[in-house]
Design a protein around this motif. Structure first.
Motif, short mmCIF file in Angstrom:
data_model
loop_
_atom_site.label_atom_id
_atom_site.label_comp_id
_atom_site.label_asym_id
_atom_site.label_seq_id
_atom_site.Cartn_x
_atom_site.Cartn_y
_atom_site.Cartn_z
N ALA A 108 -13.29 -20.03 -6.05
CA ALA A 108 -13.77 -18.65 -6.13
C ALA A 108 -12.75 -17.73 -5.47
O ALA A 108 -12.08 -18.11 -4.50
CB ALA A 108 -15.12 -18.52 -5.44
N LYS A 109 -12.63 -16.53 -5.98
CA LYS A 109 -11.69 -15.58 -5.39
C LYS A 109 -12.20 -15.15 -4.03
O LYS A 109 -13.38 -14.80 -3.88
CB LYS A 109 -11.54 -14.36 -6.29
CG LYS A 109 -10.83 -14.65 -7.59
CD LYS A 109 -10.63 -13.38 -8.38
CE LYS A 109 -9.90 -13.66 -9.68
NZ LYS A 109 -9.72 -12.45 -10.47
N PRO A 110 -11.32 -15.18 -3.02
CA PRO A 110 -11.77 -14.74 -1.69
C PRO A 110 -12.01 -13.24 -1.69
O PRO A 110 -11.36 -12.49 -2.41
CB PRO A 110 -10.60 -15.12 -0.78
CG PRO A 110 -9.42 -15.18 -1.68
CD PRO A 110 -9.94 -15.61 -3.02
N ALA A 111 -12.96 -12.83 -0.87
CA ALA A 111 -13.26 -11.40 -0.77
C ALA A 111 -12.10 -10.69 -0.09
O ALA A 111 -11.53 -11.19 0.89
CB ALA A 111 -14.55 -11.20 0.02
N ARG A 112 -11.76 -9.54 -0.61
CA ARG A 112 -10.67 -8.77 -0.03
C ARG A 112 -11.14 -8.09 1.25
O ARG A 112 -12.28 -7.64 1.35
CB ARG A 112 -10.19 -7.69 -0.99
CG ARG A 112 -9.45 -8.21 -2.17
CD ARG A 112 -8.92 -7.05 -2.97
NE ARG A 112 -8.21 -7.51 -4.15
CZ ARG A 112 -7.68 -6.70 -5.03
NH1 ARG A 112 -7.78 -5.40 -4.90
NH2 ARG A 112 -7.04 -7.19 -6.07
N ALA A 113 -10.23 -8.01 2.19
CA ALA A 113 -10.52 -7.27 3.41
C ALA A 113 -10.55 -5.79 3.06
O ALA A 113 -9.77 -5.33 2.22
CB ALA A 113 -9.45 -7.54 4.46
N PRO A 114 -11.45 -5.03 3.66
CA PRO A 114 -11.51 -3.61 3.32
C PRO A 114 -10.21 -2.92 3.72
O PRO A 114 -9.61 -3.22 4.75
CB PRO A 114 -12.69 -3.09 4.14
CG PRO A 114 -12.88 -4.09 5.22
CD PRO A 114 -12.41 -5.40 4.68
N LYS A 115 -9.78 -2.00 2.88
CA LYS A 115 -8.55 -1.28 3.14
C LYS A 115 -8.81 -0.24 4.23
O LYS A 115 -9.76 0.53 4.15
CB LYS A 115 -8.05 -0.60 1.87
CG LYS A 115 -6.69 0.00 2.02
CD LYS A 115 -6.14 0.48 0.70
CE LYS A 115 -4.75 1.05 0.91
NZ LYS A 115 -4.17 1.51 -0.34
N LEU A 116 -7.97 -0.27 5.24
CA LEU A 116 -8.14 0.64 6.36
C LEU A 116 -7.40 1.94 6.11
O LEU A 116 -6.35 1.97 5.48
CB LEU A 116 -7.60 0.00 7.64
CG LEU A 116 -8.28 -1.30 8.09
CD1 LEU A 116 -7.58 -1.86 9.30
CD2 LEU A 116 -9.74 -1.04 8.40
N GLY A 117 -7.95 3.01 6.64
CA GLY A 117 -7.29 4.31 6.56
C GLY A 117 -6.18 4.39 7.61
O GLY A 117 -5.98 3.49 8.43
#
Length: 150
Positions: A108-117
């Motif tokens: 399964a594709k790993p969840a992406r880390a949220p992009k930080l501002g």
């Protein structure tokens, strides 16, 4: 509309067509060709060279084929394979089962880390010292407790 005249008073002939290269017109055959080339894992540069157009023109006219070309052709092949399975073709059944097992083993594709501002990333960078500098090394030693002031 009056004709234009040059410096000697002669009429300037009208140009029959536009200058430059004619605009690219995508056809169903060209779309099929792009999707097949993409299904064969060709890069955008290679596909554009094979079609005789630039990469921006390729992306402009054939974006759906570039995005889903590989998946679409694979799906079409699996549908044809399943049609042979329905007919009772033993080698098609074996290949279909192998494809099913292969898809089950796909991780399964790993969840992406949220992009930080910018501000959040700057706060994280400020809190973590850079150990390659002397000040960062001192801060890291102090945080770990290995460096104490008397």
């Amino acid at each position: 509309m009056e004709p234009d005249f040059d410096l000697w008073g002669d009429p300037v002939p009208q140009r029959p067509e536009k200058r430059g290269r004619p605009t690219h017109v995508p056809t169903p055959e060209k779309r099929f060709r792009v999707s097949v080339l993409r299904a064969l894992n060709q890069s955008h540069e290679e596909i554009a060279a094979a079609m005789g157009i630039s990469e921006p023109t390729l992306r402009k006219h054939y974006l759906p084929e570039l995005k889903s070309g590989m998946a679409q052709k694979r799906a079409e092949a699996l549908v044809l394979l399943y049609a042979e399975v329905q007919k009772g073709n033993v080698s098609a059944i074996k290949e279909f089962l192998r494809q099913v097992e292969r898809s089950d083993m796909r991780p399964a594709k790993p969840a992406r880390a949220p992009k930080l501002g910018k501000k959040a990333q700057a706060a994280i960078d400020a809190a973590t010292p850079d150990p390659t500098t002397s000040m960062g090394e001192l801060m890291a030693r102090r945080a770990s407790g290995a460096f104490r002031l008397n």
